[in-house]
Design an enzyme around this catalytic site. Structure first.
Site, PDB file in Angstrom:
ATOM      1  N   ASP A   1       0.706  -1.641   0.441  1.00 52.63           N
ATOM      2  CA  ASP A   1      -0.206   0.046  -0.373  1.00 52.63           C
ATOM      3  C   ASP A   1       0.786   0.669   0.423  1.00 52.63           C
ATOM      4  O   ASP A   1       0.290   2.064   0.525  1.00 52.63           O
ATOM      5  CB  ASP A   1      -1.225   0.080   1.432  1.00 52.63           C
TER       6      ASP A   1
ATOM      7  N   HIS B   1      24.719  15.625 -23.630  1.00 53.35           N
ATOM      8  CA  HIS B   1      23.468  15.162 -23.277  1.00 53.35           C
ATOM      9  C   HIS B   1      22.120  16.585 -23.538  1.00 53.35           C
ATOM     10  O   HIS B   1      22.725  17.009 -22.695  1.00 53.35           O
ATOM     11  CB  HIS B   1      22.398  14.032 -23.342  1.00 53.35           C
TER      12      HIS B   1
ATOM     13  N   HIS C   1      18.576  13.385 -19.553  1.00 55.62           N
ATOM     14  CA  HIS C   1      18.241  12.780 -20.312  1.00 55.62           C
ATOM     15  C   HIS C   1      17.376  13.843 -20.956  1.00 55.62           C
ATOM     16  O   HIS C   1      16.418  13.929 -20.987  1.00 55.62           O
ATOM     17  CB  HIS C   1      18.420  11.959 -21.670  1.00 55.62           C
TER      18      HIS C   1
ATOM     19  N   ARG D   1      35.706   9.946 -16.151  1.00 55.36           N
ATOM     20  CA  ARG D   1      34.680  11.293 -16.469  1.00 55.36           C
ATOM     21  C   ARG D   1      35.001  12.670 -15.999  1.00 55.36           C
ATOM     22  O   ARG D   1      35.335  12.478 -14.461  1.00 55.36           O
ATOM     23  CB  ARG D   1      33.757  10.089 -16.432  1.00 55.36           C
TER      24      ARG D   1
HETATM   25  N1  GLY Z   1      23.653  10.692 -15.515  1.00 47.74           N
HETATM   26  C1  GLY Z   1      23.694  10.238 -15.919  1.00 47.74           C
HETATM   27  C2  GLY Z   1      24.770  10.690 -16.942  1.00 47.74           C
HETATM   28  O1  GLY Z   1      26.072  11.253 -17.193  1.00 47.74           O
HETATM   29  O2  GLY Z   1      24.024  10.560 -18.738  1.00 47.74           O
HETATM   30 MN    MN Z   2      25.988  12.054 -15.267  1.00 45.36          MN
HETATM   31 MN    MN Z   3      25.011  13.534 -18.088  1.00 46.81          MN
END
Ligand code: GLY
Ligand code: MN
Ligand code: MN
Length: 459
Positions: free
Chosen positions: A57, A373, A380, A426
């Site tokens: 629930d 993106h 996104h 990254r």
């Molecule tokens: N955090 C998802 C991306 O960087 O696309």
């Molecule tokens: Mn990201």
């Molecule tokens: Mn991203």
């Protein structure tokens, strides 16, 4: 006269510097005028998201559907809007929402109810959501086009097709169903791709909160902690600063986990010598931020980690240089690929020439995604990447917001130099395209090796 409790809520919304119903009404008007030019008299129907059960629930935290919110700013579940434009270009803004309910409001909190919602969110007509099915056939009758999301929510598709069936059943009375049924998201995607001043202000704020969370994460990390403990620091900062949620599940990936692009388990214990890759961003008033930073769990980068980091940083700079209004979006993907592929050759991860690596796609072994993106209400975000007719890359324009996130992910393998194995880096920022180039919304998040090592040594 409205009851005092409703007035208090209205005043709360109205006095928020971020809330102005005219902004949303103007978007609805723009959508209708755009549609009118193509099809004449038309109707737009847009539901909010359905509530989703988490278990038994207990529901998942509700979030309004992004397109619906974009047009209304209305955040309650069980709501839909109907926007009509007739052959004389007269418009009607109609909202369907939950009725007030004393008992449910005691358990779950305030509901506007149709009357107050109409006033607060600038709708001309409002009705209880229960009246939607009865009113849909009339709303669909004798319009050239119906614009609604198709295939987004099965219950919504069913509701619309049932109403169309009812209109069709009255063909002999002279009632006509819409001649065309069009997915409204295409038109809205084009609108959402260029952010207005209101959106940019919210995105700036979201980016600021996330940058401060990343700074805090860099300061709080130490060998022996678990990834989830740093995830907790990020979440604390997001919520403490007024964000409503994360924009997506946080990636807190140490050591070899950094080579898993969408790692979200966040359970590993971190150790000296690891890099920690954090990809995390908050959602502030329905707008996302999306930042990645990679830094040592110990006090400094190893020589090999530094080499990889500097290549990714140079790739990001090459991307920034490629982002200018009028330039095709694809330029920045190509810029990232060139610098990263050259870096792979320099690191002896690849052999042969740069052009050969680009042509064969060999560089994809260590860089599997694109340079970024669109970013907006959705991480996104809405918006095409190519022109529909020519498939040419979209040209950049002021007001667009996108991420710039090159990376290198070196999984362990026999043909990979030992010192480079399991390094994943990254670096991701969010940029607004301006008249002259870019404005980096996430600039407060530390990024240079010197900045990061200074913070790590002070912690
Ligand atoms: N955090 C998802 C991306 O960087 O696309
Ligand atoms: Mn990201
Ligand atoms: Mn991203």
């Amino acid at each position: 006269m409205l009851p005092a409790i409703i007035l208090r809520q209205l005043i709360k919304n109205m006095s928020s510097p971020d809330f102005n119903p005219a902004v949303y009404r103007a978007r609805r008007e723009k959508l209708l005028r755009t549609i009118f030019k193509k099809h004449g008299a038309s109707v737009v129907l847009m539901p909010t998201a359905p509530e989703m059960m988490r278990n038994r629930d207990t529901a998942f935290l509700f979030r309004a559907e992004s397109y619906f919110y974009y047009l209304s700013a209305f955040t309650e579940p069980e709501a839909a809007l109907a926007l009509c434009i007739d052959h004389r270009e007269n418009v009607r803004h109609i909202l369907f929402c939950r009725e007030k309910h004393e008992e449910r409001e005691i358990w779950e909190g305030f509901r506007y109810g149709p009357h107050a919602a109409g006033q607060a969110f600038s709708f001309d007509e409002t009705y209880p959501i229960g009246a939607l099915a009865d009113q849909l056939p009339e709303l669909l009758t004798n319009r050239q086009a119906l614009y609604t999301p198709l295939g987004l929510f099965p219950d919504w598709d069913h509701c619309v097709t049932q109403a169309l069936k009812q209109v069709r059943a009255k063909l002999r009375d002279g009632d006509m169903p819409p001649a065309a049924m069009i997915d409204v998201r295409d038109t809205l995607d084009t609108m959402r791709m260029t952010k207005d001043a209101h959106e940019i202000a919210l995105m700036r704020h979201a980016a600021k909160i996330s940058a401060s969370a990343h700074t805090q994460a860099i300061q709080k990390t130490k060998p022996g902690l678990f990834e989830y403990q740093i995830e907790a620091e990020l979440l604390h900062r997001f919520l403490y600063e007024g964000a409503q949620a994360t924009a997506y599940p946080s990636i807190v990936a140490s050591g070899e986990n950094a080579c898993v692009l969408h790692y979200t388990e966040n359970r590993r214990q971190m150790k000296d010598g690891d890099l920690l890759l954090i990809d995390a961003g908050c959602e502030y008033q329905y707008y996302a931020s999306d930042i990645t930073r990679t830094f040592p769990v110990g006090k400094r980068f190893s020589a090999a980690q530094k080499d990889v980091y500097e290549i990714v940083l140079a790739a990001q700079q090459a991307c920034f240089n490629a982002l200018k209004p009028g330039m095709p979006l694809s330029n920045y993907h190509e810029a990232a690929e060139r610098v990263l592929a050259q870096g792979m050759i320099d690191l002896k991860l690849l052999t042969g020439s740069l052009d050969g690596a680009l042509e064969s796609g060999a560089f994809r072994r260590f860089y599997m995604h694109r340079a970024g993106h669109w970013l907006g209400m959705d991480v996104h975000d809405a918006g095409a990447y190519c022109e529909q007719d020519t498939l040419a890359s979209i040209p950049l324009a002021p007001g667009m917001v996108l991420t710039v996130e090159p990376g290198l992910y070196i999984r362990a393998a026999d043909d990979v130099p030992t010192a480079l194995r399991n390094i994943g880096v990254r670096i991701e920022d969010n940029v607004l395209i301006t008249e002259n180039g870019i404005d980096t919304l996430t600039r407060d998040a530390p990024k240079s090796i010197a900045e990061i090592e200074t913070l790590r040594q002070a912690s």
